[in-house]
Design a protein around this motif. Structure first.
Motif, PDB file in Angstrom:
ATOM      1  N   HIS A   9     -37.381  28.076  22.749  1.00 59.62           N
ATOM      2  CA  HIS A   9     -37.583  29.503  22.489  1.00 59.62           C
ATOM      3  C   HIS A   9     -37.941  29.724  21.017  1.00 59.62           C
ATOM      4  CE1 HIS A   9     -36.275  30.457  26.495  1.00 59.62           C
ATOM      5  NE2 HIS A   9     -35.231  29.661  26.327  1.00 59.62           N
ATOM      6  N   PHE A  10     -38.383  30.926  20.707  1.00 64.14           N
ATOM      7  CA  PHE A  10     -38.918  31.237  19.381  1.00 64.14           C
ATOM      8  C   PHE A  10     -37.961  30.923  18.237  1.00 64.14           C
ATOM      9  CE2 PHE A  10     -36.559  35.052  20.252  1.00 64.14           C
ATOM     10  CZ  PHE A  10     -36.137  35.488  19.012  1.00 64.14           C
ATOM     11  N   ASP A  11     -36.675  30.983  18.484  1.00 67.69           N
ATOM     12  CA  ASP A  11     -35.703  30.765  17.404  1.00 67.69           C
ATOM     13  C   ASP A  11     -35.107  29.353  17.432  1.00 67.69           C
ATOM     14  OD1 ASP A  11     -34.344  31.138  19.778  1.00 67.69           O
ATOM     15  OD2 ASP A  11     -32.796  32.424  18.917  1.00 67.69           O
ATOM     16  N   GLU A  12     -35.753  28.436  18.154  1.00 63.83           N
ATOM     17  CA  GLU A  12     -35.211  27.085  18.296  1.00 63.83           C
ATOM     18  C   GLU A  12     -36.113  26.007  17.703  1.00 63.83           C
ATOM     19  OE1 GLU A  12     -32.578  27.391  22.307  1.00 63.83           O
ATOM     20  OE2 GLU A  12     -34.764  27.287  22.604  1.00 63.83           O
ATOM     21  N   GLY A  13     -36.867  26.359  16.694  1.00 66.89           N
ATOM     22  CA  GLY A  13     -37.767  25.401  16.061  1.00 66.89           C
ATOM     23  C   GLY A  13     -37.051  24.190  15.491  1.00 66.89           C
ATOM     24  N   ALA A  34     -43.428  27.302  13.735  1.00 68.13           N
ATOM     25  CA  ALA A  34     -43.023  28.708  13.762  1.00 68.13           C
ATOM     26  C   ALA A  34     -44.099  29.579  14.394  1.00 68.13           C
ATOM     27  CB  ALA A  34     -42.706  29.187  12.344  1.00 68.13           C
ATOM     28  N   LEU A  37     -44.190  28.917  18.269  1.00 67.05           N
ATOM     29  CA  LEU A  37     -43.040  29.472  18.978  1.00 67.05           C
ATOM     30  C   LEU A  37     -42.982  30.997  18.915  1.00 67.05           C
ATOM     31  CD1 LEU A  37     -40.301  26.861  18.028  1.00 67.05           C
ATOM     32  CD2 LEU A  37     -41.624  27.031  20.159  1.00 67.05           C
ATOM     33  N   ALA A  38     -43.610  31.602  17.925  1.00 69.36           N
ATOM     34  CA  ALA A  38     -43.602  33.060  17.794  1.00 69.36           C
ATOM     35  C   ALA A  38     -44.536  33.728  18.802  1.00 69.36           C
ATOM     36  CB  ALA A  38     -43.995  33.472  16.376  1.00 69.36           C
ATOM     37  N   ASP A  40     -45.645  34.601  22.360  1.00 69.18           N
ATOM     38  CA  ASP A  40     -45.026  34.662  23.687  1.00 69.18           C
ATOM     39  C   ASP A  40     -45.817  33.931  24.771  1.00 69.18           C
ATOM     40  OD1 ASP A  40     -42.922  36.132  22.730  1.00 69.18           O
ATOM     41  OD2 ASP A  40     -43.732  38.061  23.376  1.00 69.18           O
TER      42      ASP A  40
END
Length: 152
Positions: A9-13, A34, A37-38, A40
């Motif tokens: 997910h976007f915050d799991e880089g 980043a 993942l940002a 969608d």
């Protein structure tokens, strides 16, 4: 071998801070991680073994004015140390299940017939091989004039 399949997910880089050699073509670039993942519509399924990423499948969901959503499978990679253990199939399955949850009507991937590992993987997953050969053209948008890469 026990490994975990996870959609990133976007915050799991940070999950991509520990990647086995040979999984991706190049080293992770934090800025590109980043950015990917940002978005969608970008999707990444990874296989984790003892805290290390050992495989992945990436895809891009897209829509068109006259077609329902589809998933283009961009790339699948497995660390050489972990090949032949079902990881490619597992990350593909995770990505395809995610696409189904997103409402994609189909997913597709291109490969070279000489990429025997990819051909075996996709054949093992119940794919439908195109009845005719496909041709892919690449447009090098930043090629210098006169370089061999932009000669046609």
């Amino acid at each position: 071998m026990a490994f975990e399949i996870k959609l990133v997910h976007f915050d799991e880089g940070a999950l991509l801070d520990n990647v086995a050699v040979g999984v991706f073509d190049d080293a992770m670039d934090p800025r590109l991680v980043a950015e990917f993942l940002a978005d969608d519509r970008h999707h990444l399924a990874i296989a984790i073994d003892q805290g290390q990423v050992v495989g992945f499948a990436s895809g891009v969901q897209y829509v068109h004015p006259d077609k329902p959503a589809e998933l283009w499978i961009n790339e699948v990679g497995v660390a050489p140390s972990h090949q032949g253990r079902g990881i490619g199939k597992a990350v593909m399955r995770g990505l395809l299940q995610h696409a189904q949850r997103l409402g994609c009507r189909e997913a597709w991937v291109l490969t070279d017939r000489l990429n025997h590992a990819a051909m075996r993987l996709y054949a093992s997953m119940g794919r439908h091989e195109a009845a005719r050969d496909q041709v892919m053209f690449t447009f090098f948008l930043n090629a210098e004039k006169g370089s061999s890469r932009d000669a046609g």
